[in-house]
Design an enzyme around this catalytic site. Structure first.
Site, short mmCIF file in Angstrom:
data_model
loop_
_atom_site.label_atom_id
_atom_site.label_comp_id
_atom_site.label_asym_id
_atom_site.label_seq_id
_atom_site.Cartn_x
_atom_site.Cartn_y
_atom_site.Cartn_z
N LYS A 1 22.79 -67.28 -6.22
CA LYS A 1 21.23 -68.48 -5.41
C LYS A 1 19.72 -68.72 -6.78
O LYS A 1 20.14 -67.53 -7.74
CB LYS A 1 20.86 -67.55 -4.57
CG LYS A 1 20.22 -65.86 -4.92
CD LYS A 1 19.68 -65.29 -3.36
CE LYS A 1 19.18 -64.02 -3.77
NZ LYS A 1 18.66 -63.11 -2.03
N TYR B 1 -8.87 -65.80 -21.97
CA TYR B 1 -9.82 -66.29 -21.27
C TYR B 1 -10.63 -65.24 -20.58
O TYR B 1 -9.80 -63.97 -20.66
CB TYR B 1 -9.16 -66.63 -20.44
CG TYR B 1 -8.96 -67.99 -20.31
CD1 TYR B 1 -10.15 -69.32 -20.72
CD2 TYR B 1 -7.59 -68.40 -19.64
CE1 TYR B 1 -9.40 -70.17 -21.20
CE2 TYR B 1 -6.55 -69.65 -19.96
CZ TYR B 1 -8.02 -70.68 -20.57
OH TYR B 1 -7.13 -72.08 -21.28
#
Length: 386
Positions: A44, A276
């Site tokens: 999956k 940042y």
């Protein structure tokens, strides 16, 4: 000088190297642990980020006899790639592609009456017998049929089977805490699973497989193996939990190595803000290396300031915030050439961090680290042939 010279390189911006030889070896280890039970290779979420089709093929080559997916779309993609063996998919919503799954010979999981109604309608329309597995909620409280509703679902499934609309191929469930050794829910769920499967069989269900064991149960709980085990993360060489052991403790090897090429190396003075918010400020004159991957590639922003990277033989740490496309490491005055490999995680053979190291650095689990690596990072397969 403002930056180091580049070296000729054909390296990709970033790459996730997938060692299919390691995956096959892991499947063989898991087969030995299963002691006669069949193995379902869970692929999956694009095989936990490793690539569903190549990993499915490698797992089958190594002796897995089933494939498992969450969504029907994932299962149908395996069929489209030419994989013909048994496939189970278990995450359905109303209006799902029932008929396509039936026509593709995919086993579909049913957790309630609504799903049985939809699959029988699709089987009648297709003129085919749907292969269905009944999922019991033995205590996880997620998908699966509650014990109070089990008799209704079993009875209705048997009536549909008598009409030639379905074939009940499996009875199954899923553990909540198999990765926590000694947790009382393990025994409680196992007892409930035995009760619910016994009831179904007493009523006339003749399943091909009964299964409840996920990766940690496959590795540590032999009483849970029944007819089939469903290893997921362990197949990719990642431990389900540090508490039960490292990959090496179980003879497993991590399959994915994530690396990038330094895009820039430059000198900066002390007191220089980095990325940042300037959450990192250089303590003195140093060199900074730019690693050209970020949270758009699946690098956790929560690893800002903590994510480990091997550059030029030394562990470095993400300096400041991880941005969308890049983050910075403080090289402490070292001057590796632009293009030098930065290894974020791998098996650990070269001293590089592992996925578990990244999980610890940002307060998550290693499953998330490998699964979240995005499609901008090409998968490069090695050891693809037997």
């Amino acid at each position: 000088m403002s930056e180091t010279a580049a070296v000729p390189t054909t390296a990709l911006r970033a790459r996730a190297e997938i060692d299919l030889g390691a995956l096959r070896a892991n499947v063989r280890v898991l087969r030995a642990r299963a002691k006669g039970a069949a193995v379902m290779a869970v692929v999956k979420s694009d095989a936990y980020g490793h690539g569903a089709v190549p990993c499915a093929r490698a797992a089958l080559e190594a002796g897995a006899s089933w494939l498992g997916t969450a969504t029907p779309e994932e299962a149908l993609a395996l069929r489209a790639a030419g994989l013909t063996g048994p496939v189970l998919c278990w995450l359905w919503v109303p209006g799902g592609p029932w008929r396509q799954a039936i026509e593709a010979g995919i086993d579909v999981s049913l957790s309630g009456m609504w799903a049985l109604r939809e699959v029988t309608a699709a089987a009648r329309e297709a003129g085919l017998v749907a292969r269905v597995q009944l999922k019991a909620d033995t205590g996880l409280g997620r998908n699966g049929c509650q014990p109070a509703d089990w008799a209704e679902l079993v009875g209705a499934a048997l009536r549909a089977e008598a009409e030639g609309l379905v074939r009940v191929t499996g009875l199954w469930s899923h553990f909540a805490c198999a990765d926590e050794p000694g947790h009382p829910s393990i025994t409680a769920q196992l007892d409930r699973f035995r009760e619910m499967t016994a009831y179904a069989e007493e009523q006339g269900v003749r399943p091909e497989v009964r299964h409840i064991a996920n990766s940690p149960a496959t590795l540590t709980l032999p009483d849970t193996h029944f007819d089939l085990v469903r290893p997921g993360i362990a197949m990719y060489g990642v431990s389900p939990s540090p508490e039960i052991g490292t990959p090496a403790d179980f003879g497993l090897r991590p399959v994915m190595t994530l690396s990038a090429s330094l895009a820039l190396v430059k000198h900066v003075p002390g007191g220089h803000g980095v990325s940042y918010g300037h959450h990192y400020v250089t303590p003195g004159g140093t060199t900074l290396g730019l690693v050209p991957v970020g949270y758009a590639d699946g690098i956790p922003r929560h690893a800002s300031g903590t994510g480990p990277v091997l550059v030029d033989g030394k562990w470095r740490t993400a300096a400041g915030r991880v941005a969308m496309d890049q983050f910075v490491v403080d090289l402490g005055g070292d001057e590796p050439p632009v293009g030098t490999e930065a290894v974020l995680f791998g098996p650990g053979d070269r001293g590089e961090p592992t996925a578990e190291d990244w999980a610890q650095a940002c307060g998550t689990i290693a499953y998330e680290i490998v699964t979240r690596i995005g499609t901008r990072v090409p998968r490069v397969y090695v050891n693809g042939s037997m």
